[in-house]
Design a protein around this motif. Structure first.
Motif, PDB file in Angstrom:
ATOM      1  N   GLY A 182      25.278   6.457  11.111  1.00  0.00           N
ATOM      2  CA  GLY A 182      24.504   6.681   9.886  1.00  0.00           C
ATOM      3  C   GLY A 182      23.344   5.713   9.760  1.00  0.00           C
ATOM      4  O   GLY A 182      22.224   6.093   9.398  1.00  0.00           O
TER       5      GLY A 182
ATOM      6  N   MET B  80      20.556   6.617  12.263  1.00  0.00           N
ATOM      7  CA  MET B  80      19.759   7.770  11.838  1.00  0.00           C
ATOM      8  C   MET B  80      18.830   7.428  10.672  1.00  0.00           C
ATOM      9  O   MET B  80      17.684   7.885  10.632  1.00  0.00           O
ATOM     10  CB  MET B  80      20.677   8.939  11.460  1.00  0.00           C
ATOM     11  CG  MET B  80      21.438   9.510  12.637  1.00  0.00           C
ATOM     12  SD  MET B  80      20.391   9.995  14.027  1.00  0.00           S
ATOM     13  CE  MET B  80      19.439  11.294  13.302  1.00  0.00           C
TER      14      MET B  80
ATOM     15  N   LEU C 284      25.297  10.445   3.055  1.00  0.00           N
ATOM     16  CA  LEU C 284      25.218  11.118   4.348  1.00  0.00           C
ATOM     17  C   LEU C 284      24.893  12.594   4.168  1.00  0.00           C
ATOM     18  O   LEU C 284      24.090  13.161   4.918  1.00  0.00           O
ATOM     19  CB  LEU C 284      26.537  10.944   5.103  1.00  0.00           C
ATOM     20  CG  LEU C 284      26.546  11.225   6.588  1.00  0.00           C
ATOM     21  CD1 LEU C 284      25.534  10.368   7.317  1.00  0.00           C
ATOM     22  CD2 LEU C 284      27.937  10.976   7.155  1.00  0.00           C
TER      23      LEU C 284
ATOM     24  N   THR D 113      21.458  14.284   5.513  1.00  0.00           N
ATOM     25  CA  THR D 113      21.542  15.418   6.431  1.00  0.00           C
ATOM     26  C   THR D 113      20.869  16.653   5.844  1.00  0.00           C
ATOM     27  O   THR D 113      20.143  17.368   6.544  1.00  0.00           O
ATOM     28  CB  THR D 113      23.012  15.717   6.777  1.00  0.00           C
ATOM     29  OG1 THR D 113      23.616  14.517   7.272  1.00  0.00           O
ATOM     30  CG2 THR D 113      23.134  16.816   7.799  1.00  0.00           C
TER      31      THR D 113
ATOM     32  N   SER E  85      17.170  16.179   6.063  1.00  0.00           N
ATOM     33  CA  SER E  85      16.721  16.361   7.444  1.00  0.00           C
ATOM     34  C   SER E  85      16.622  17.840   7.794  1.00  0.00           C
ATOM     35  O   SER E  85      15.646  18.288   8.403  1.00  0.00           O
ATOM     36  CB  SER E  85      17.674  15.673   8.414  1.00  0.00           C
ATOM     37  OG  SER E  85      17.725  14.299   8.165  1.00  0.00           O
ATOM     38  N   PHE E  86      17.638  18.596   7.408  1.00  0.00           N
ATOM     39  CA  PHE E  86      17.632  20.037   7.662  1.00  0.00           C
ATOM     40  C   PHE E  86      16.463  20.708   6.944  1.00  0.00           C
ATOM     41  O   PHE E  86      15.742  21.521   7.529  1.00  0.00           O
ATOM     42  CB  PHE E  86      18.967  20.641   7.223  1.00  0.00           C
ATOM     43  CG  PHE E  86      19.011  22.134   7.307  1.00  0.00           C
ATOM     44  CD1 PHE E  86      19.104  22.769   8.533  1.00  0.00           C
ATOM     45  CD2 PHE E  86      18.969  22.904   6.158  1.00  0.00           C
ATOM     46  CE1 PHE E  86      19.144  24.154   8.614  1.00  0.00           C
ATOM     47  CE2 PHE E  86      19.012  24.286   6.221  1.00  0.00           C
ATOM     48  CZ  PHE E  86      19.101  24.924   7.454  1.00  0.00           C
TER      49      PHE E  86
ATOM     50  N   GLN F 200      15.627  12.898   1.831  1.00  0.00           N
ATOM     51  CA  GLN F 200      16.098  12.087   2.956  1.00  0.00           C
ATOM     52  C   GLN F 200      16.114  10.607   2.596  1.00  0.00           C
ATOM     53  O   GLN F 200      17.064   9.892   2.929  1.00  0.00           O
ATOM     54  CB  GLN F 200      15.155  12.264   4.147  1.00  0.00           C
ATOM     55  CG  GLN F 200      15.608  13.158   5.213  1.00  0.00           C
ATOM     56  CD  GLN F 200      14.625  13.128   6.370  1.00  0.00           C
ATOM     57  OE1 GLN F 200      13.437  12.874   6.223  1.00  0.00           O
ATOM     58  NE2 GLN F 200      15.142  13.402   7.537  1.00  0.00           N
TER      59      GLN F 200
END
Length: 181
Positions: free
Chosen positions: A38, A41, A102, A106, A109-110, A128
């Motif tokens: 995590g 990223m 998280l 995620t 990001s998507f 994000q």
């Protein structure tokens, strides 16, 4: 009362892999590994976009004054969330806060991958940034709580390797993705 699904999954995994048991000595290293991913990223996302800015500018047909907000929005929200993350984690639980962070990271990001214009991309980068702003300090606090005092130094050393490596690999990975995808 019915057991929560995530508790049942963890218990089933622990039946096959004893190191997933909370009481097992290796469990804290699994926790550290997950938090390192995590952290990697979240920090990576601050540097990976830099290389792609010219391509993003060409794709959306905008100038540098607009496109710089892709970086600025992420880092600004990241910095604003950092100080409040401890309070939120204290009131709602560290594990719950980390998983929500998280999820937000995620999801952001998507959604960034689906952005159809620069304003939407900036908004998704804000999502994000919110997730990343919680991931870093809450993850560090979980590591500090999970490890006994005599092993915290080595655990924080591994955690900082993830943060430092992502700063180094961000431009490289960003360039590779721009060239190949």
């Amino acid at each position: 009362m019915a057991e929560a699904p995530h508790h049942q999954i963890r218990r089933n995994l622990a039946a096959y892999f004893p190191s997933f048991n909370i009481g097992h000595d290796a469990y804290r290293w699994w926790v550290l590994g997950n938090i390192m991913i995590g952290t990697f990223m979240a920090v990576l996302d601050a540097t990976i976009v830099n290389v792609g800015l010219p391509k993003i500018m060409a794709t959306f047909g905008v100038d540098i004054n607009t496109i710089e907000w892709i970086l600025t929005a992420y880092l600004l929200v990241f910095a604003v969330i950092l100080p409040i993350s401890g309070w939120v984690a204290d009131h709602f639980g560290y594990k719950r806060t980390y998983f929500l962070a998280l999820f937000l990271f995620t999801l952001g990001s998507f959604l960034c991958g689906l952005a159809w214009d620069e304003n939407i991309l900036i908004f998704f980068r804000v999502i994000q940034g919110i997730g990343a702003g919680f991931l870093m300090p809450v993850g560090m606090a979980i590591v500090m709580r999970e490890f006994p005092p005599n092993k915290r130094g080595i655990a924080m050393g591994f955690w900082s390797i993830a943060a430092a490596a992502s700063v180094s690999f961000g431009p490289y990975i960003g360039g590779y993705l721009i060239d190949t995808i």
